[in-house]
Design a protein around this motif. Structure first.
Motif, PDB file in Angstrom:
ATOM      1  N   THR A 222     -35.908  46.862   7.693  1.00 52.93           N
ATOM      2  CA  THR A 222     -35.866  46.681   6.245  1.00 52.93           C
ATOM      3  C   THR A 222     -35.358  45.314   5.799  1.00 52.93           C
ATOM      4  N   THR A 223     -34.658  44.611   6.667  1.00 53.27           N
ATOM      5  CA  THR A 223     -34.071  43.334   6.277  1.00 53.27           C
ATOM      6  C   THR A 223     -34.465  42.231   7.249  1.00 53.27           C
ATOM      7  N   PRO A 224     -35.282  41.262   6.810  1.00 53.44           N
ATOM      8  CA  PRO A 224     -35.627  40.139   7.678  1.00 53.44           C
ATOM      9  C   PRO A 224     -34.372  39.351   8.073  1.00 53.44           C
ATOM     10  N   ILE A 225     -34.434  38.718   9.220  1.00 52.68           N
ATOM     11  CA  ILE A 225     -33.279  37.975   9.728  1.00 52.68           C
ATOM     12  C   ILE A 225     -32.806  36.908   8.754  1.00 52.68           C
ATOM     13  N   ASP A 226     -33.729  36.243   8.095  1.00 53.83           N
ATOM     14  CA  ASP A 226     -33.358  35.161   7.188  1.00 53.83           C
ATOM     15  C   ASP A 226     -33.066  35.652   5.771  1.00 53.83           C
ATOM     16  N   ARG A 241     -38.517  39.259  18.796  1.00 51.95           N
ATOM     17  CA  ARG A 241     -39.862  38.803  18.471  1.00 51.95           C
ATOM     18  C   ARG A 241     -39.869  37.954  17.200  1.00 51.95           C
ATOM     19  N   ASN A 242     -38.693  37.565  16.728  1.00 53.58           N
ATOM     20  CA  ASN A 242     -38.618  36.791  15.495  1.00 53.58           C
ATOM     21  C   ASN A 242     -39.153  35.378  15.697  1.00 53.58           C
ATOM     22  N   PRO A 243     -39.964  34.895  14.769  1.00 52.41           N
ATOM     23  CA  PRO A 243     -40.448  33.512  14.869  1.00 52.41           C
ATOM     24  C   PRO A 243     -39.287  32.525  14.840  1.00 52.41           C
TER      25      PRO A 243
END
Length: 350
Positions: A222-226, A241-243
């Protein structure tokens, strides 16, 4: 001479041993493949080489590394020394806790009867050979089950945070994959070293991540890393797998990213492509973007055992099996994941 009447061997070896059987139970695979390639067989009990001991295995553990060694993927792993066409070591398993039962040449750190923990060669078996430089005495207040699930993941987390990440007290640390084998150790070690930890995991494991020592726990679905709302001095991205661009946005301008493994990518190189890109980008930006291969050595096993002994860390055991259930347990980890480590109890399997 090995004082083992059951071996019935005449070759002379400078070793001391208990009386050992000639065969043992082991989880083996003679080819790379899925869980159907893993079978419980009886194989010969190993002999110790120079600077090696034989350990009667009480327990071991399953992690992502076991999955990769079972499948032989990515293919780069095979040419790295594990066997191109078939496994060089048929017996799986590396984490070990048990008792020394035979000692090879030039061994002065251990004696028959010592209770040890560390890394062995083929630990999913009643007995396993281990290099003395990859073992320590198991602390008396640490149960064998806890010791058995600690070394491989624990030293990886310790290296990522300290030797590579250069963690200092008070830093803000983000651990991605915080409920897994390496991640559950990384959260605890970072907190013990004075960091403010945020852990990223699935919704069902968020309370577990907080219990491990994270100040905040974030649902990766639910919450992107950035978009967490804070930037971090150090990010430990475990099998993520985060860009790279998203990870960089979550870092402070001079922050450090440590990539641990990677489950994306193809059959040949796996996730190494992102590691290479990180190294290249790091040359032209102020942020440190790094990856590493864990080093199995006393330099990290000894301080890890000390942290276990003083209670700074407590391993998270998310599943349990015995030697006969190893294949099924590997499949469960691969398909569904497991919080922490999967314990494999082995003592008495014969």
């Amino acid at each position: 001479m090995i004082t083992n009447v059951n071996h019935q061997q005449t070759d002379e070896r400078s070793a001391v041993s208990e009386q050992l059987p000639t065969s043992m139970a082991a989880a083996v695979r003679h080819r790379y493949g899925g869980t159907d390639s893993v079978e419980l067989e009886r194989v010969a009990v190993p002999d110790p080489g120079r600077r090696q001991v034989v350990v009667r295995v009480e327990a071991s553990a399953i992690d992502r590394g076991v999955v990769h060694l079972m499948t032989g993927l990515p293919l780069l792993l095979r040419v790295a020394g594990f066997g191109v066409l078939r496994p060089k070591q048929p017996i799986l398993g590396a984490d070990v806790a048990g008792r020394v039962v035979a000692v090879g040449d030039d061994v002065d750190r251990f004696h028959v009867g010592d209770e040890v923990m560390g890394v062995a060669n083929g630990a999913f078996a009643d007995f396993a050979v281990a290099d003395v430089d990859k073992l320590v005495m198991r602390p008396q207040n640490v149960p064998a089950e806890q010791a058995a699930v600690s070394t491989i993941s624990g030293i990886t987390a310790l290296q990522a945070l300290t030797a590579v990440g250069r963690l200092t007290p008070g830093q803000r640390v983000l651990v991605i994959g915080a409920s897994g084998g390496v991640g559950s150790f990384a959260v605890q070690i970072a907190a013990a070293l004075g960091a403010q930890v945020t852990g990223v995991a699935g919704a069902k494991n968020l309370d577990t991540v907080k219990a491990l020592g994270a100040v905040h726990a974030v649902d990766h679905r639910t919450t992107p890393i950035d978009a967490i709302g804070s930037t971090f001095d150090l990010i430990i991205d475990i099998a993520g797998r985060n860009p790279l661009r998203r990870l960089r946005r979550a870092l402070t301008p001079t922050g450090t990213l440590v990539i641990v493994g990677g489950e994306d990518g193809g059959r040949v190189t796996g996730g190494i492509g992102r590691n290479v890109r990180a190294a290249l980008v790091s040359l032209v930006v102020r942020q440190r973007l790094t990856a590493f291969i864990s080093k199995e050595s006393l330099e990290f096993i000894e301080p890890l055992s000390e942290m276990l002994a003083d209670g700074s860390i407590t391993p998270l055991i998310g599943a349990r099996t015995d030697l006969a259930g190893v294949a099924e347990a590997i499949g469960t980890l691969d398909r569904h994941g497991v919080a922490g480590k999967t314990l494999v109890t082995i003592g008495g399997a014969s």
